[in-house]
Design a protein around this motif. Sequence first.
Motif, PDB file in Angstrom:
ATOM      1  N   ALA A  67       5.886  -6.357 -12.005  1.00  0.00           N
ATOM      2  CA  ALA A  67       5.352  -7.247 -10.969  1.00  0.00           C
ATOM      3  C   ALA A  67       5.494  -8.701 -11.417  1.00  0.00           C
ATOM      4  CB  ALA A  67       3.891  -6.919 -10.687  1.00  0.00           C
ATOM      5  N   THR A  76       2.611  -9.473  -7.450  1.00  0.00           N
ATOM      6  CA  THR A  76       3.391  -8.825  -6.401  1.00  0.00           C
ATOM      7  C   THR A  76       4.394  -7.869  -7.057  1.00  0.00           C
ATOM      8  OG1 THR A  76       3.234 -10.786  -4.994  1.00  0.00           O
ATOM      9  CG2 THR A  76       4.944  -9.161  -4.453  1.00  0.00           C
ATOM     10  N   VAL A  77       4.336  -6.598  -6.650  1.00  0.00           N
ATOM     11  CA  VAL A  77       5.240  -5.594  -7.207  1.00  0.00           C
ATOM     12  C   VAL A  77       6.671  -5.960  -6.846  1.00  0.00           C
ATOM     13  CG1 VAL A  77       5.928  -3.173  -7.148  1.00  0.00           C
ATOM     14  CG2 VAL A  77       3.501  -3.783  -7.128  1.00  0.00           C
ATOM     15  N   ASP A  79      10.645  -5.573  -5.986  1.00  0.00           N
ATOM     16  CA  ASP A  79      11.346  -4.632  -5.104  1.00  0.00           C
ATOM     17  C   ASP A  79      11.900  -3.436  -5.872  1.00  0.00           C
ATOM     18  OD1 ASP A  79      10.805  -6.296  -2.994  1.00  0.00           O
ATOM     19  OD2 ASP A  79      12.763  -7.303  -3.035  1.00  0.00           O
ATOM     20  N   SER A  82       9.179  -0.942  -5.931  1.00  0.00           N
ATOM     21  CA  SER A  82       8.391  -0.766  -4.703  1.00  0.00           C
ATOM     22  C   SER A  82       8.207   0.704  -4.352  1.00  0.00           C
ATOM     23  CB  SER A  82       9.058  -1.513  -3.543  1.00  0.00           C
ATOM     24  OG  SER A  82      10.383  -1.022  -3.312  1.00  0.00           O
ATOM     25  N   ASP A  87       1.340  -0.048  -1.816  1.00  0.00           N
ATOM     26  CA  ASP A  87       0.885  -1.415  -1.570  1.00  0.00           C
ATOM     27  C   ASP A  87       1.556  -2.331  -2.584  1.00  0.00           C
ATOM     28  OD1 ASP A  87      -0.373  -3.782  -1.104  1.00  0.00           O
ATOM     29  OD2 ASP A  87      -2.411  -3.038  -1.462  1.00  0.00           O
ATOM     30  N   SER A  88       2.311  -3.292  -2.099  1.00  0.00           N
ATOM     31  CA  SER A  88       3.040  -4.170  -3.014  1.00  0.00           C
ATOM     32  C   SER A  88       2.122  -5.052  -3.842  1.00  0.00           C
ATOM     33  CB  SER A  88       4.019  -5.048  -2.226  1.00  0.00           C
ATOM     34  OG  SER A  88       3.309  -5.904  -1.342  1.00  0.00           O
ATOM     35  N   SER A  89       0.844  -5.161  -3.423  1.00  0.00           N
ATOM     36  CA  SER A  89      -0.117  -5.960  -4.195  1.00  0.00           C
ATOM     37  C   SER A  89      -1.045  -5.052  -5.005  1.00  0.00           C
ATOM     38  CB  SER A  89      -0.933  -6.852  -3.255  1.00  0.00           C
ATOM     39  OG  SER A  89      -1.659  -6.061  -2.321  1.00  0.00           O
TER      40      SER A  89
END
Length: 355
Positions: A67, A76-77, A79, A82, A87-89
């Motif tokens: 991240a 933020t994770v 891509d 992903s 959840d990307s957060s």
Amino acid sequence: MIKLGKDIFSKIVSVAVAAVMVLTLLPGRSVSAADIDLSKKGSMTVIHHSADDEPLEGVKSRIYRVASVDASGKYTVLDEFSGCFSDSSFFNNGYDFDAWKSCVDGVKEYVKATNVKPYKEGVSDKQGKTYYEDLDLGVYLVISDNLVDKKFVHSFASFVYPVPLLERGKESEVMEWVYDVEVAPKKESVERIIDEEFVVYKRWSDSGYESNRPSEITVKIYCDSSVYKTVKLNSSNNWKYSWTYEPGHEWKLVETSTGNNYTASLSKSKDENKYTFVFTNTYNPPETPPGNPPEDPSEPVTPDLPSVLGAIRDLPEVLGARRLPQTGQLWWPLPILVLFGVFFIFKGIRKNSKA
């Protein structure tokens, strides 16, 4: 025997405390630390020790950047990962250390399944330290390989860790971001059971008679009086067979086929935990009576005859007679001598009658 490290939980607690500190970064909370300086690079020193806290040299490890982080401390994770998180957060969800820890196994499996390349790789030095420098800021997954030495198998837990890390200042109560972090993974050392090594060789002592060797020989290997394996030694395996087995057993080897006119002897030696067996096959030429060369089967054999003159016995037709002449005697002069004898007898009789 398993030895647990003295500081198994100490590092976990320290990371947990750090995670609690990071809670202050949630939106709406006031913080006493300055924003993260995104122009900086970070570093991570991973310390690999044994369960007895002895430095371990040669431990291989890899780090993966999972991240990114912004100036306010929000993660933020990436891509690339992903697929691991709905959840990307993920890393902002309460900054729960248990949640961070629970994601490790899933991320490891994802890395393995998708063949994600590591951000950096390293090997520990004599102090057991692996240095990862010039790192982009964010959250990193750290995976270390096992290290096997003569006595133990040392293993290390994988973990995720942030760079930078929010800590209380050493000389003040103000929270500050630390861009150069050190961390030691949870570890354990398991006593290693070292397998013993075994090898059996075939040697030949048959100079000049190599053509008499069999194409292969058979050896039965016994472990504690039971047949462990039956093997064939030949030129294709260089007359050799090797195997490994756990210690504490009694081994016996028997050669069941040696070849014609060969005798086998066995020698055994040991070097540390390696055992060597050598079968030596010695060729024994057939004995020949003195003065009598070996018979040539291509020549006809004349049967033995008695030494008595004039002995009568059955003889092969090729000899053409049933009476054997003595050594040096010829049969063809005999009729001539008889005729001469008769001639001289008559001549003598006539001479006497005239007188």
